[in-house]
Structure formats: C-alpha cells, structure tokens
Design an enzyme around this catalytic site. Structure first.
Site, mmCIF file in Angstrom:
data_model
loop_
_atom_site.group_PDB
_atom_site.id
_atom_site.type_symbol
_atom_site.label_atom_id
_atom_site.label_comp_id
_atom_site.label_asym_id
_atom_site.label_seq_id
_atom_site.Cartn_x
_atom_site.Cartn_y
_atom_site.Cartn_z
ATOM 1 C CE LYS A 128 -3.984 -2.236 2.252
ATOM 2 N NZ LYS A 128 -4.998 -2.137 3.360
ATOM 3 C CE1 TYR B 186 -9.440 -3.452 0.627
ATOM 4 C CE2 TYR B 186 -8.529 -1.505 -0.425
ATOM 5 C CZ TYR B 186 -8.365 -2.637 0.345
ATOM 6 O OH TYR B 186 -7.115 -2.956 0.848
ATOM 7 C CG PHE C 3 -13.716 1.352 7.121
ATOM 8 C CD1 PHE C 3 -13.237 0.741 5.966
ATOM 9 C CD2 PHE C 3 -14.423 0.574 8.025
ATOM 10 C CE1 PHE C 3 -13.447 -0.600 5.715
ATOM 11 C CE2 PHE C 3 -14.636 -0.784 7.788
ATOM 12 C CZ PHE C 3 -14.143 -1.366 6.620
ATOM 13 N NE ARG D 164 -6.086 -12.001 5.577
ATOM 14 C CZ ARG D 164 -6.846 -10.897 5.527
ATOM 15 N NH1 ARG D 164 -6.877 -10.139 4.436
ATOM 16 N NH2 ARG D 164 -7.566 -10.545 6.561
ATOM 17 C CB THR E 178 -7.244 -5.475 9.967
ATOM 18 O OG1 THR E 178 -7.702 -6.687 9.364
ATOM 19 C CG2 THR E 178 -7.652 -4.292 9.122
ATOM 20 N NE ARG F 67 -2.424 -5.257 7.251
ATOM 21 C CZ ARG F 67 -3.552 -5.848 6.876
ATOM 22 N NH1 ARG F 67 -4.047 -6.859 7.575
ATOM 23 N NH2 ARG F 67 -4.189 -5.438 5.792
ATOM 24 C CG ASN G 180 -3.813 -1.912 6.855
ATOM 25 O OD1 ASN G 180 -3.680 -1.638 5.657
ATOM 26 N ND2 ASN G 180 -4.857 -2.559 7.319
ATOM 27 C CG HIS H 266 -5.305 -6.407 -0.218
ATOM 28 N ND1 HIS H 266 -6.502 -6.538 0.425
ATOM 29 C CD2 HIS H 266 -5.305 -7.299 -1.233
ATOM 30 C CE1 HIS H 266 -7.215 -7.480 -0.206
ATOM 31 N NE2 HIS H 266 -6.507 -7.955 -1.217
ATOM 32 C CD GLU I 236 -8.842 -9.454 -3.306
ATOM 33 O OE1 GLU I 236 -7.660 -9.826 -3.056
ATOM 34 O OE2 GLU I 236 -9.658 -9.140 -2.427
HETATM 35 P P1 RTP Z 1 -7.104 -5.725 3.359
HETATM 36 O O1 RTP Z 1 -8.406 -6.100 2.685
HETATM 37 O O2 RTP Z 1 -6.633 -4.348 2.992
HETATM 38 O O3 RTP Z 1 -6.065 -6.788 3.164
HETATM 39 O O4 RTP Z 1 -7.332 -5.675 4.946
HETATM 40 P P2 RTP Z 1 -8.061 -6.763 5.833
HETATM 41 O O5 RTP Z 1 -8.583 -7.897 4.993
HETATM 42 O O6 RTP Z 1 -7.129 -7.104 6.940
HETATM 43 O O7 RTP Z 1 -9.267 -5.911 6.421
HETATM 44 P P3 RTP Z 1 -10.702 -5.625 5.757
HETATM 45 O O8 RTP Z 1 -11.725 -5.938 6.792
HETATM 46 O O9 RTP Z 1 -10.825 -6.263 4.418
HETATM 47 O O10 RTP Z 1 -10.669 -4.046 5.589
HETATM 48 C C1 RTP Z 1 -10.062 -3.432 4.468
HETATM 49 C C2 RTP Z 1 -9.286 -2.218 4.934
HETATM 50 O O11 RTP Z 1 -10.205 -1.258 5.450
HETATM 51 C C3 RTP Z 1 -9.638 -0.595 6.569
HETATM 52 N N1 RTP Z 1 -10.467 -0.783 7.749
HETATM 53 N N2 RTP Z 1 -10.724 0.162 8.583
HETATM 54 N N3 RTP Z 1 -11.696 1.658 10.784
HETATM 55 C C4 RTP Z 1 -12.011 0.375 10.670
HETATM 56 O O12 RTP Z 1 -12.694 -0.204 11.502
HETATM 57 C C5 RTP Z 1 -11.491 -0.369 9.542
HETATM 58 N N4 RTP Z 1 -11.730 -1.645 9.303
HETATM 59 C C6 RTP Z 1 -11.066 -1.909 8.144
HETATM 60 C C7 RTP Z 1 -8.262 -1.177 6.810
HETATM 61 O O13 RTP Z 1 -7.300 -0.299 6.242
HETATM 62 C C8 RTP Z 1 -8.307 -2.495 6.079
HETATM 63 O O14 RTP Z 1 -7.030 -2.875 5.614
HETATM 64 MG MG MG Z 2 -9.751 -7.564 3.285
#
Ligand code: RTP
Ligand code: MG
Length: 141
Positions: free
Chosen positions: A11, A51, A59, A87, A93, A104, A114, A117, A128
């Site tokens: 990122k 996304y 968010f 992962r 996250t 991370r 963070n 992805h 994706e």
């Molecule tokens: P990613 O998709 O980026 O790999 O991250 P992830 O699976 O660990 O988390 P995901 O739930 O898919 O969320 C995507 C991105 O959204 C932001 N986020 N912010 N403020 C919040 O509660 C919140 N929750 C998620 C994070 O930047 C996350 O990487």
């Molecule tokens: Mg995700």
C-alpha cells in the site's frame, strides 16, 4: 496443501517508506513466489471497485482516499497455501493487534495505513487477481 495464488498489494504508506524490497523479501523467504507484479497509482474508481465489499462501511471513503494517495505495488504470489500464508505474514488488520514480526507490526502505523493487502479466501483471490492482471501478465515458474 495445494499450490495457490493470492493477490498482494504493497500500500501507499509502505511504498512511501521505501519498504517494497523488505516486504517482498519476506514473501520470498516464506516460500512464496512473485509470478506477476506492477506498480500503479490507483484511480478512485479502480480502488473503490477493488474494495466494493466495503462500500457501505463508514471507513470506505477514507480507505479509497488512502489507497489513491500514492503508488502501490500489486503482485500475484504463488505457493503452498499462499492465501493463508500471506495473511499470516501480514498480521492483523490493526497493526496495534498484529503479532510481533508480522509485516503490519513492523511497517504499519494505523488501521488505515496498514502497509499491505492480501486476499482473504480462494474466491477473493480469483476475483482480485483478474481485477488487476490478464492471464498473459502472469508468469508461472
Ligand atoms: P485488506 O483487505 O486491505 O487486506 O485488509 P483486511 O482484509 O485485513 O481488512 P478488511 O476488513 O478487508 O478491511 C479493508 C481495509 O479497510 C480498513 N479498515 N478500517 N476503521 C475500521 O474499523 C477499519 N476496518 C477496516 C483497513 O485499512 C483495512 O485494511
Ligand atoms: Mg480484506
């Protein structure tokens, strides 16, 4: 465990920190191979479509703003259990909850910025990968 492919994005925050090489080294040391890679500056449309599952979340706007704030490096990683392995290497996250030694924990500052992805399931990986790469851009090795 079967050989899998997963979509990884370094990122904008990690690219700005000049950490591309260190992050890719972690994938390679863990046995994942880069079979496709490109650097891009995502448009709002491209980041929002990527996304789309989070479109209704509070968010979402910040997420798209962050993902378009600078260039990213998009890769396809291949290896045994690549989706779960990536992962694991990434960590939680929220970097404050990420296990020590994860990407991370070591490179990210906040839940918004963070560092990386990674696809979270075989279905997401398939969607994706084809969202960013044509078949002729993936180099099996
Ligand atoms: P990613 O998709 O980026 O790999 O991250 P992830 O699976 O660990 O988390 P995901 O739930 O898919 O969320 C995507 C991105 O959204 C932001 N986020 N912010 N403020 C919040 O509660 C919140 N929750 C998620 C994070 O930047 C996350 O990487
Ligand atoms: Mg995700």
């Amino acid at each position: 465990m079967a050989t899998e492919r997963t979509l990884s994005i370094i990122k904008p925050d990690a690219v700005a920190k000049n950490a591309i090489g260190e992050i890719i080294a972690r994938f390679e040391k863990a046995g994942l191979k880069v079979v496709a890679a490109k650097m891009m500056h995502l448009s709002e449309e491209k980041a929002g479509g990527f996304y789309a599952e989070h479109k209704e979340r509070p968010f979402f706007k910040d997420l798209v703003g962050f993902m378009t704030s600078g260039p990213v490096v998009v890769q396809v990683l291949e290896g045994e259990g690549a989706i779960a392995k990536n992962r694991e290497l990434m960590g939680a996250t929220n970097p404050k909850e990420a296990a020590p030694g994860t990407i991370r924990a070591d490179f990210a500052e906040t839940i918004d910025a963070n560092a990386v992805h990674g696809s979270d399931s075989p279905e997401s990986a398939e969607r994706e990968i084809s969202y960013f790469f044509g078949n002729d851009e993936i180099c099996p090795r």
